[in-house]
Write an enzyme that holds these catalytic residues in place. Structure first.
Site, mmCIF file in Angstrom:
data_model
loop_
_atom_site.group_PDB
_atom_site.id
_atom_site.type_symbol
_atom_site.label_atom_id
_atom_site.label_comp_id
_atom_site.label_asym_id
_atom_site.label_seq_id
_atom_site.Cartn_x
_atom_site.Cartn_y
_atom_site.Cartn_z
ATOM 1 N N ASP A 74 0.875 -1.153 0.000
ATOM 2 C CA ASP A 74 0.000 0.000 0.000
ATOM 3 C C ASP A 74 0.924 1.216 0.000
ATOM 4 O O ASP A 74 2.098 1.106 0.362
ATOM 5 C CB ASP A 74 -0.891 -0.023 1.242
ATOM 6 C CG ASP A 74 -1.811 1.181 1.315
ATOM 7 O OD1 ASP A 74 -2.446 1.508 0.293
ATOM 8 O OD2 ASP A 74 -1.865 1.806 2.386
ATOM 9 N N ASP A 113 0.112 5.120 0.968
ATOM 10 C CA ASP A 113 -0.014 6.044 2.096
ATOM 11 C C ASP A 113 -0.146 5.289 3.409
ATOM 12 O O ASP A 113 -1.070 4.502 3.593
ATOM 13 C CB ASP A 113 -1.210 6.975 1.880
ATOM 14 C CG ASP A 113 -1.080 7.772 0.589
ATOM 15 O OD1 ASP A 113 -0.001 8.356 0.374
ATOM 16 O OD2 ASP A 113 -2.041 7.798 -0.196
#
Length: 183
Positions: free
Chosen positions: A10, A12
């Site tokens: 992922d 952020d």
């Protein structure tokens, strides 16, 4: 062997500190240890793949061009750290806050598995042998639905690396490297 292995990341909250809709280099602060972890997996032959919801695009806060430019910069930072990013997948859509064409349900938006399934197809991945590191339960749901075999939830507040059911919860990326070395 049926395909190659990937480390799905992922963005952020895993690669960069989540300061809310980061889309310019000057906003980016990399999470401690991300490059060490990326290099450890790359050294073992894992392809590094970013899969990220980007509702900021859908909300009209920045454009696709801004995102692509920022990701080109980020990929260059990883290349300089000897951990090349093989591919980036993103979903700008949001079912309630999206503007115009971006206001819609999309199986690519996590917790949907669409981005990961597309990566599996595009890159000929062995999903059962692949890993996913995310900071939200939606990352884990998407990875599990896509058949990713090793689920790692990054939680800096966790007191130690602990496995519960099929998911590791880790406080640092060094813990992920330790798990990889024991696998």
């Amino acid at each position: 062997m049926a395909g190659r292995r990937a480390l799905f990341l992922d963005r952020d909250g895993v690669i960069n500190i989540d300061k809310g809709y980061v889309h310019r280099p000057e906003q980016c602060q990399f999470v401690d240890g991300i490059f060490d972890m990326a290099r450890a997996f790359a050294a073992r032959g894992y392809l590094l793949v970013i899969a990220t919801n980007q509702a900021g695009i859908g909300r009209g806060l920045y454009g696709e061009e801004d995102f692509q430019s920022f990701m080109a910069w980020m990929k260059e930072q990883f290349r300089k750290e000897r951990a090349d990013i093989a591919a980036v997948y993103h979903c700008p859509d949001h079912p309630t806050a999206g503007v115009g064409a971006y206001r819609r349900e999309n199986p690519w938006r996590k917790p949907g598995p669409g981005m990961l399934l597309q990566a599996a197809k595009d890159l000929d991945l062995d999903m059962a042998a692949s890993w996913c590191v995310g900071d939200k339960l939606s990352d884990m749901e998407a990875a599990k639905s896509a058949g990713v075999g090793h689920l790692v939830l990054f939680d800096p507040s966790a007191p130690a690396a602990v496995k519960s059911c099929d998911t590791w919860r880790i406080p640092t990326f060094d813990a992920a490297i330790d798990i990889l070395n024991r696998a």
